[in-house]
Motif scaffolding. Structure first.
Motif, PDB file in Angstrom:
ATOM      1  N   LEU A   1       3.203  10.648  -9.287  1.00  0.00           N
ATOM      2  CA  LEU A   1       2.150  10.938 -10.562  1.00  0.00           C
ATOM      3  C   LEU A   1       1.542  12.317 -10.273  1.00  0.00           C
ATOM      4  O   LEU A   1       1.488  13.195 -11.392  1.00  0.00           O
ATOM      5  CB  LEU A   1       1.136   9.733 -10.818  1.00  0.00           C
ATOM      6  N   VAL A   2       0.896  12.518  -9.301  1.00  0.00           N
ATOM      7  CA  VAL A   2       0.332  13.985  -9.242  1.00  0.00           C
ATOM      8  C   VAL A   2       1.316  14.882  -9.354  1.00  0.00           C
ATOM      9  O   VAL A   2       0.991  15.954  -9.839  1.00  0.00           O
ATOM     10  CB  VAL A   2      -0.276  13.948  -7.692  1.00  0.00           C
ATOM     11  N   VAL A   3       2.611  14.951  -8.668  1.00  0.00           N
ATOM     12  CA  VAL A   3       3.504  15.904  -8.848  1.00  0.00           C
ATOM     13  C   VAL A   3       3.934  16.081 -10.434  1.00  0.00           C
ATOM     14  O   VAL A   3       3.995  17.263 -10.661  1.00  0.00           O
ATOM     15  CB  VAL A   3       4.674  15.475  -7.957  1.00  0.00           C
ATOM     16  N   VAL A   4       4.193  15.177 -11.152  1.00  0.00           N
ATOM     17  CA  VAL A   4       4.472  15.313 -12.476  1.00  0.00           C
ATOM     18  C   VAL A   4       3.485  15.917 -13.477  1.00  0.00           C
ATOM     19  O   VAL A   4       3.462  16.755 -14.099  1.00  0.00           O
ATOM     20  CB  VAL A   4       4.842  13.750 -12.876  1.00  0.00           C
ATOM     21  N   VAL A   5       1.894  15.422 -12.829  1.00  0.00           N
ATOM     22  CA  VAL A   5       0.880  15.985 -13.738  1.00  0.00           C
ATOM     23  C   VAL A   5       0.833  17.551 -13.326  1.00  0.00           C
ATOM     24  O   VAL A   5       0.600  18.303 -14.183  1.00  0.00           O
ATOM     25  CB  VAL A   5      -0.199  15.452 -13.383  1.00  0.00           C
ATOM     26  N   ILE A   6       1.096  17.897 -12.144  1.00  0.00           N
ATOM     27  CA  ILE A   6       0.912  19.372 -11.796  1.00  0.00           C
ATOM     28  C   ILE A   6       1.803  20.001 -12.270  1.00  0.00           C
ATOM     29  O   ILE A   6       1.809  21.124 -12.823  1.00  0.00           O
ATOM     30  CB  ILE A   6       1.020  19.417 -10.276  1.00  0.00           C
ATOM     31  N   THR A   7       3.251  19.521 -12.525  1.00  0.00           N
ATOM     32  CA  THR A   7       4.437  20.417 -12.950  1.00  0.00           C
ATOM     33  C   THR A   7       4.206  20.359 -14.532  1.00  0.00           C
ATOM     34  O   THR A   7       4.563  21.507 -15.079  1.00  0.00           O
ATOM     35  CB  THR A   7       5.686  19.332 -12.680  1.00  0.00           C
TER      36      THR A   7
ATOM     37  N   MET B   1       0.864  -1.303   0.041  1.00  0.00           N
ATOM     38  CA  MET B   1       0.105   0.169  -0.192  1.00  0.00           C
ATOM     39  C   MET B   1       0.857   1.426   0.055  1.00  0.00           C
ATOM     40  O   MET B   1       0.346   2.440  -0.464  1.00  0.00           O
ATOM     41  CB  MET B   1      -0.773  -0.046   1.163  1.00  0.00           C
ATOM     42  N   ARG B   2       1.902   1.145   0.846  1.00  0.00           N
ATOM     43  CA  ARG B   2       2.949   2.436   0.699  1.00  0.00           C
ATOM     44  C   ARG B   2       3.393   2.579  -0.714  1.00  0.00           C
ATOM     45  O   ARG B   2       3.791   3.856  -1.181  1.00  0.00           O
ATOM     46  CB  ARG B   2       4.077   1.967   1.561  1.00  0.00           C
ATOM     47  N   SER B   3       3.894   1.580  -1.296  1.00  0.00           N
ATOM     48  CA  SER B   3       4.588   1.700  -3.045  1.00  0.00           C
ATOM     49  C   SER B   3       3.289   2.546  -3.679  1.00  0.00           C
ATOM     50  O   SER B   3       3.595   3.227  -4.660  1.00  0.00           O
ATOM     51  CB  SER B   3       4.595   0.459  -3.561  1.00  0.00           C
ATOM     52  N   LYS B   4       2.005   2.284  -3.519  1.00  0.00           N
ATOM     53  CA  LYS B   4       0.739   2.828  -4.101  1.00  0.00           C
ATOM     54  C   LYS B   4       0.902   4.158  -3.808  1.00  0.00           C
ATOM     55  O   LYS B   4       0.823   5.159  -4.609  1.00  0.00           O
ATOM     56  CB  LYS B   4      -0.639   1.998  -4.010  1.00  0.00           C
ATOM     57  N   LEU B   5       1.183   4.356  -2.567  1.00  0.00           N
ATOM     58  CA  LEU B   5       1.107   5.888  -2.054  1.00  0.00           C
ATOM     59  C   LEU B   5       2.199   6.825  -2.590  1.00  0.00           C
ATOM     60  O   LEU B   5       1.840   7.983  -3.101  1.00  0.00           O
ATOM     61  CB  LEU B   5       1.253   5.903  -0.401  1.00  0.00           C
ATOM     62  N   PHE B   6       3.398   6.112  -2.973  1.00  0.00           N
ATOM     63  CA  PHE B   6       4.434   6.693  -3.340  1.00  0.00           C
ATOM     64  C   PHE B   6       4.146   7.038  -4.991  1.00  0.00           C
ATOM     65  O   PHE B   6       4.399   8.192  -5.495  1.00  0.00           O
ATOM     66  CB  PHE B   6       5.649   6.104  -3.076  1.00  0.00           C
ATOM     67  N   GLY B   7       3.824   5.867  -5.360  1.00  0.00           N
ATOM     68  CA  GLY B   7       3.473   6.221  -6.966  1.00  0.00           C
ATOM     69  C   GLY B   7       2.480   7.217  -7.157  1.00  0.00           C
ATOM     70  O   GLY B   7       2.711   8.039  -8.153  1.00  0.00           O
ATOM     71  N   TYR B   8       1.307   7.131  -6.513  1.00  0.00           N
ATOM     72  CA  TYR B   8       0.141   8.211  -6.839  1.00  0.00           C
ATOM     73  C   TYR B   8       0.933   9.630  -6.416  1.00  0.00           C
ATOM     74  O   TYR B   8       0.597  10.469  -7.198  1.00  0.00           O
ATOM     75  CB  TYR B   8      -1.007   7.791  -5.984  1.00  0.00           C
ATOM     76  N   THR B   9       1.738   9.804  -5.497  1.00  0.00           N
ATOM     77  CA  THR B   9       2.093  10.988  -5.130  1.00  0.00           C
ATOM     78  C   THR B   9       2.916  11.627  -6.304  1.00  0.00           C
ATOM     79  O   THR B   9       2.745  12.420  -6.795  1.00  0.00           O
ATOM     80  CB  THR B   9       3.057  10.889  -3.724  1.00  0.00           C
TER      81      THR B   9
END
Length: 575
Positions: free
Chosen positions: A11-17, A1-9
């Motif tokens: 992804l959100v950073v890249v999209v926002i950038t 579940m932690r890996s999902k949390l890192f991955g989603y975080t």
């Protein structure tokens, strides 16, 4: 579940950038182009003034291969001058976008961004159609957009720096979320999972993470929905119960604002009550509003006026606790207007009966005492007194008979045996009975009854209707007057009309003439032998058969009484 949390975080950073980079590029590009447009407008004005002063031939002296490109085009599209290329080798410019738009709007600067066919670079063009010394021409100035590429590179470089910073911040945020949120959430998931297993909601193929949390909330939603549905059913039952009660119920909170009410309260107060409003905002009954705030009074009878109607209310109140020991007030309303009217009628009835009996009995007693004192020895006086006594006794008999008859009608506790009655036979019988009384006053009787008209009614009661209406029309008529009696059928209703040319009834008296003992002219009525019960008897009989009776009258002209009775309706003794 932690890996999902890192991955989603991440992804959100890249999209926002990425979105930030695109937005920054478009913003800087638009700012650059807008500034250049303002600059080119100024340059067009500058070139126009120069041509006015020195002509097109002198343009090459100051504009040849400068910071911006200048092109002069004739009205038919031929290039006259260009600061960057040989004008003679250039093709017709009339269809160039900026020239074509300027050609349609004389004196207005038009723009376009495109690749130059002559120089092979992207330019921002500005063109204006002018008239110089009676010659129409186009002044076009342009600037290369090479600087946009420089801006793009700067934006991309800044975006890359921003992305690297955001990624590191995102990793730190993910670690923080994991430490601060996930560990307590994990314990909550474990606790809810144990509860779900008790409800036989299991999914052993998936780890106990957010899916279990989703299942738990689904179960919670299901339980809440059941509770809400149960609450709605109870609320509807309570509302139906309260609305079925004739008395009015209004519950107020600590601030004397309405929390709930029933339909009975709205019917009694003849208004629409609203939750959250004060009583005075809903209905202007100051007596009731004052009673609500009185501390020492728990119950009262109020005489109020609602919509120009007088009403008597019995009101009571009690304090009731609600919501965390808050104390509200329950107001209970009972409409006792009908009971008050009955009390008044009963009181008037006793007073009237006493008065009606007292007058003839006092008269009889007085004449008997006079006879006993010696008047009996004088034959003429004795006969005179005995005649008066006889008249008073007859009046008492009529009064008692009318009271008994009225009581019989009002208290008919057994089914009435209706019979098939030919209406014309009854009318002619009554006319024959009252004919002598009419002849004494020379009153003409005009009778029109529809042939073959029959109705289901107690014959004696139908006779009473005609006797009382026609007798009143004769008694209260003028000498040489006239009485019209008409009976006809309309659909399934018998219509009886009795009209006279009598003294009439004052308008303010009409509403009360069907009350017991009520007389318009009391002295004259007694003198003519009336008991004041005839019209009351008529109304009770008509009401018993579901009919109606009313009068139209004009003082000094006459009156017209109208009775409508259904032909086949059975009498209702409990009406």
């Amino acid at each position: 579940m932690r890996s999902k949390l890192f991955g989603y975080t991440i992804l959100v950073v890249v999209v926002i950038t990425l979105l930030q980079g695109i937005l920054s590029y478009e913003t800087y590009k638009n700012i650059y182009i807008d500034e250049n447009k303002k600059w080119l407008v100024a340059k067009i004005s500058e070139v126009e003034k120069y041509i006015y002063s020195f002509g097109v031939g002198k343009l090459n002296d100051i504009y040849n291969k400068g910071d911006f490109r200048v092109t002069i085009v004739s009205n038919n599209g031929v290039v006259i001058y260009d600061s960057e290329a040989d004008a003679k080798k250039m093709e017709n410019h009339l269809k160039r976008p900026e020239i074509a738009k300027a050609n349609k709007a004389f004196g207005k600067v038009e723009f376009s961004i495109r690749k130059s066919k002559t120089l092979g670079h992207y330019f921002l063009y500005a063109a204006k159609k002018v008239k110089i010394y009676n010659t129409l021409m186009f002044i076009r100035v342009s600037v290369a957009l090479d600087k946009v590429d420089i801006i793009m590179k700067k934006v991309l470089f800044n975006t890359l720096k921003f992305a690297i910073i955001c990624i590191f911040l995102g990793i730190a945020l993910a670690i923080g979320i994991s430490l601060v949120l996930y560990q307590p959430l994990k314990g909550l998931i474990s606790l809810i999972s144990e509860g779900l297993e008790k409800f036989s909601i299991q999914d052993m193929k998936s780890p106990k993470d957010f899916k279990w949390l989703s299942l738990s909330f689904s179960k919670m939603y299901q339980l809440l929905e059941e509770k809400i549905s149960e609450s709605n059913v109870l609320r509807k039952r309570l509302t139906s119960l309260l609305d079925s009660i004739d008395i009015g119920i209004i519950f107020f909170d600590v601030n004397k604002r309405i929390l709930m009410f029933n339909r009975g309260a709205e019917n009694i107060l003849e208004t629409n009550l609203k939750v959250g409003f004060s009583l005075l905002e809903c209905v202007r009954v100051y007596e009731l509003f004052e009673f609500l705030f009185q501390q020492d009074t728990k119950e009262r009878e109020l005489e109020i006026n609602i919509n120009n109607k007088l009403k008597f209310l019995k009101v009571s109140k009690k304090k009731i606790s609600y919501e965390d020991d808050k104390e509200g007030i329950l107001l209970i309303l009972s409409d006792i207007t009908f009971l008050k009217k009955l009390e008044r009628i009963r009181s008037d009835f006793v007073a009237n009966v006493s008065h009606e009996l007292k007058t003839p009995l006092t008269s009889i007693k007085g004449f008997i005492e006079t006879l006993k004192d010696g008047a009996i020895n004088d034959k003429d006086i004795a006969i005179k007194f005995l005649n008066i006594i006889e008249v008073e006794v007859e009046r008492l008999v009529r009064l008692i008979n009318d009271l008994l008859y009225l009581s019989e009608i009002e208290n008919a506790a057994i089914p009435i045996l209706d019979e098939k009655v030919v209406v014309k036979e009854v009318v002619l019988e009554i006319i024959e009975l009252l004919k002598i009384k009419a002849e004494k006053k020379n009153i003409q009787l005009d009778v029109k009854v529809q042939e073959g008209l029959e109705m289901n009614i107690y014959r004696d009661w139908l006779k009473q209707i005609f006797i009382n209406l026609i007798d009143n029309a004769i008694v209260y008529n003028k000498e040489n007057g006239k009485v019209w009696v008409a009976v006809e059928k309309s659909d399934d209703i018998i219509i009886i009309k009795v009209k006279d040319t009598g003294i009439g009834i004052p308008e303010n008296e009409i509403e009360r003439i069907f009350e017991r003992f009520y007389r318009v002219d009391k002295g004259r009525s007694r003198k003519l032998g009336g008991t004041g019960l005839g019209l009351s008897i008529v109304k009770h009989i008509v009401d018993l058969y579901g009919g109606k009776v009313w009068v139209e009258s004009q003082e000094g002209v006459g009156s017209e009484f109208t009775v409508t009775i259904p032909i086949v309706k059975k009498a209702d003794p409990h009406q």
